[in-house]
Design a protein around this motif. Structure first.
Motif, mmCIF file in Angstrom:
data_model
loop_
_atom_site.group_PDB
_atom_site.id
_atom_site.type_symbol
_atom_site.label_atom_id
_atom_site.label_comp_id
_atom_site.label_asym_id
_atom_site.label_seq_id
_atom_site.Cartn_x
_atom_site.Cartn_y
_atom_site.Cartn_z
ATOM 1 N N TYR A 105 2.497 5.928 -2.964
ATOM 2 C CA TYR A 105 3.603 6.666 -3.589
ATOM 3 C C TYR A 105 3.303 6.917 -5.069
ATOM 4 O O TYR A 105 3.452 8.035 -5.576
ATOM 5 N N GLN A 106 2.863 5.878 -5.775
ATOM 6 C CA GLN A 106 2.578 6.019 -7.210
ATOM 7 C C GLN A 106 1.404 6.958 -7.458
ATOM 8 O O GLN A 106 1.371 7.646 -8.481
ATOM 9 N N LEU A 107 0.458 7.016 -6.539
ATOM 10 C CA LEU A 107 -0.633 7.979 -6.656
ATOM 11 C C LEU A 107 -0.075 9.400 -6.587
ATOM 12 O O LEU A 107 -0.458 10.261 -7.391
ATOM 13 N N GLY A 108 0.843 9.647 -5.653
ATOM 14 C CA GLY A 108 1.486 10.959 -5.571
ATOM 15 C C GLY A 108 2.243 11.299 -6.836
ATOM 16 O O GLY A 108 2.192 12.430 -7.330
ATOM 17 N N VAL A 109 2.950 10.315 -7.383
ATOM 18 C CA VAL A 109 3.681 10.502 -8.638
ATOM 19 C C VAL A 109 2.717 10.875 -9.759
ATOM 20 O O VAL A 109 2.944 11.832 -10.504
ATOM 21 N N PHE A 110 1.629 10.142 -9.875
ATOM 22 C CA PHE A 110 0.647 10.394 -10.929
ATOM 23 C C PHE A 110 0.062 11.800 -10.832
ATOM 24 O O PHE A 110 -0.003 12.529 -11.824
ATOM 25 N N ILE A 111 -0.348 12.174 -9.636
ATOM 26 C CA ILE A 111 -0.930 13.500 -9.441
ATOM 27 C C ILE A 111 0.080 14.576 -9.797
ATOM 28 O O ILE A 111 -0.223 15.538 -10.506
ATOM 29 N N LEU A 166 2.663 11.061 4.437
ATOM 30 C CA LEU A 166 4.072 11.363 4.143
ATOM 31 C C LEU A 166 4.539 10.679 2.861
ATOM 32 O O LEU A 166 5.293 11.254 2.078
ATOM 33 N N VAL A 167 4.098 9.452 2.648
ATOM 34 C CA VAL A 167 4.470 8.720 1.431
ATOM 35 C C VAL A 167 3.839 9.380 0.202
ATOM 36 O O VAL A 167 4.499 9.516 -0.843
ATOM 37 N N LEU A 168 2.593 9.802 0.308
ATOM 38 C CA LEU A 168 1.955 10.532 -0.791
ATOM 39 C C LEU A 168 2.735 11.816 -1.085
ATOM 40 O O LEU A 168 3.020 12.131 -2.248
ATOM 41 N N PHE A 169 3.100 12.534 -0.032
ATOM 42 C CA PHE A 169 3.884 13.766 -0.165
ATOM 43 C C PHE A 169 5.233 13.482 -0.824
ATOM 44 O O PHE A 169 5.703 14.246 -1.662
ATOM 45 N N GLU A 170 5.848 12.350 -0.478
ATOM 46 C CA GLU A 170 7.110 11.942 -1.101
ATOM 47 C C GLU A 170 6.950 11.814 -2.614
ATOM 48 O O GLU A 170 7.770 12.320 -3.391
ATOM 49 N N GLY A 171 5.895 11.143 -3.062
ATOM 50 C CA GLY A 171 5.643 11.000 -4.497
ATOM 51 C C GLY A 171 5.358 12.334 -5.161
ATOM 52 O O GLY A 171 5.838 12.609 -6.266
ATOM 53 N N LEU A 172 4.582 13.182 -4.483
ATOM 54 C CA LEU A 172 4.292 14.514 -5.020
ATOM 55 C C LEU A 172 5.567 15.330 -5.189
ATOM 56 O O LEU A 172 5.770 15.971 -6.229
ATOM 57 N N LEU A 173 6.435 15.315 -4.183
ATOM 58 C CA LEU A 173 7.679 16.093 -4.249
ATOM 59 C C LEU A 173 8.603 15.597 -5.352
ATOM 60 O O LEU A 173 9.175 16.396 -6.105
ATOM 61 N N GLY A 174 8.769 14.285 -5.421
ATOM 62 C CA GLY A 174 9.700 13.719 -6.404
ATOM 63 C C GLY A 174 9.320 14.069 -7.831
ATOM 64 O O GLY A 174 10.143 14.511 -8.625
ATOM 65 N N GLU A 175 8.074 13.902 -8.128
ATOM 66 C CA GLU A 175 7.665 14.170 -9.504
ATOM 67 C C GLU A 175 7.455 15.650 -9.757
ATOM 68 O O GLU A 175 7.577 16.104 -10.891
ATOM 69 N N ALA A 176 7.185 16.433 -8.711
ATOM 70 C CA ALA A 176 7.171 17.894 -8.873
ATOM 71 C C ALA A 176 8.557 18.362 -9.274
ATOM 72 O O ALA A 176 8.704 19.243 -10.132
ATOM 73 N N TRP A 217 0.810 -1.204 0.000
ATOM 74 C CA TRP A 217 0.000 0.000 0.000
ATOM 75 C C TRP A 217 0.848 1.261 0.000
ATOM 76 O O TRP A 217 0.448 2.280 -0.563
ATOM 77 N N TYR A 218 2.038 1.217 0.595
ATOM 78 C CA TYR A 218 2.956 2.357 0.489
ATOM 79 C C TYR A 218 3.322 2.585 -0.971
ATOM 80 O O TYR A 218 3.404 3.720 -1.441
#
Length: 160
Positions: A45-51, A96-106, A40-41
């Motif tokens: 994470y991939q959801l954050g990346v996608f967004i 935090l994991v969602l935020f990690e994906g958002l930051l990386g792809e931002a 689920w992490y």
């Protein structure tokens, strides 16, 4: 380099979390097993990346250096969680994991957006190609760091 260094640093921090910490960020006695939590992490994470990959037309970040700083804060919080278990709820880890994906792809999309906007046409293609090296180098460095770090943490026999 002003585009590549922040991107590389974001990816080092991001993939250190993914490769070195995810397996150690689990909660006992909840509705998900340790293996399910890890999976689920990854989804989160991939959801954050996608967004985030879809966000540059809505939200532009000009100060690229802020992204590795924030991602390093994520590393610090999640590393502390591995040792101290101070976060009481898995939903906070999910955030935090969602935020990690958002930051990386931002970092990814804004770096390439800024290159496409800021660099002169004759150097643009080279600059875009050169910048792609930064994420690969960052991921490779993270892998080289996260394997011994993960193994060392596991050897400490922490009461988890």
């Amino acid at each position: 380099m002003k585009y590549m260094i922040p991107l590389c640093l974001v990816y080092i921090a991001e993939y250190f979390i993914n490769q070195g910490l995810y397996e150690l960020l689990y909660f006992n006695h909840i509705w998900l097993s340790e293996k399910e939590q890890y999976r689920w992490y990854q989804v989160d994470y991939q959801l954050g990346v996608f967004i985030s990959r879809s966000s540059v037309n809505v939200f532009k970040i000009n100060k690229l250096w802020t992204l590795p700083v924030l991602q390093c804060v994520n590393v610090a919080i999640l590393t502390a969680q591995v040792f101290l278990r101070f976060i009481p709820n898995i939903w906070i880890i999910f955030a935090l994991v969602l935020f990690e994906g958002l930051l990386g792809e931002a970092a990814f999309v804004n770096t390439f957006y800024k290159i496409s906007e800021d660099i002169e046409a004759e150097f643009k293609e080279f600059s875009l190609a050169a910048a792609t090296i930064a994420d690969s180098v960052g991921i490779s460095i993270a892998g080289a760091i996260s394997i011994p770090a993960h193994n060392h943490i596991c050897s400490l026999n922490l009461k988890m």
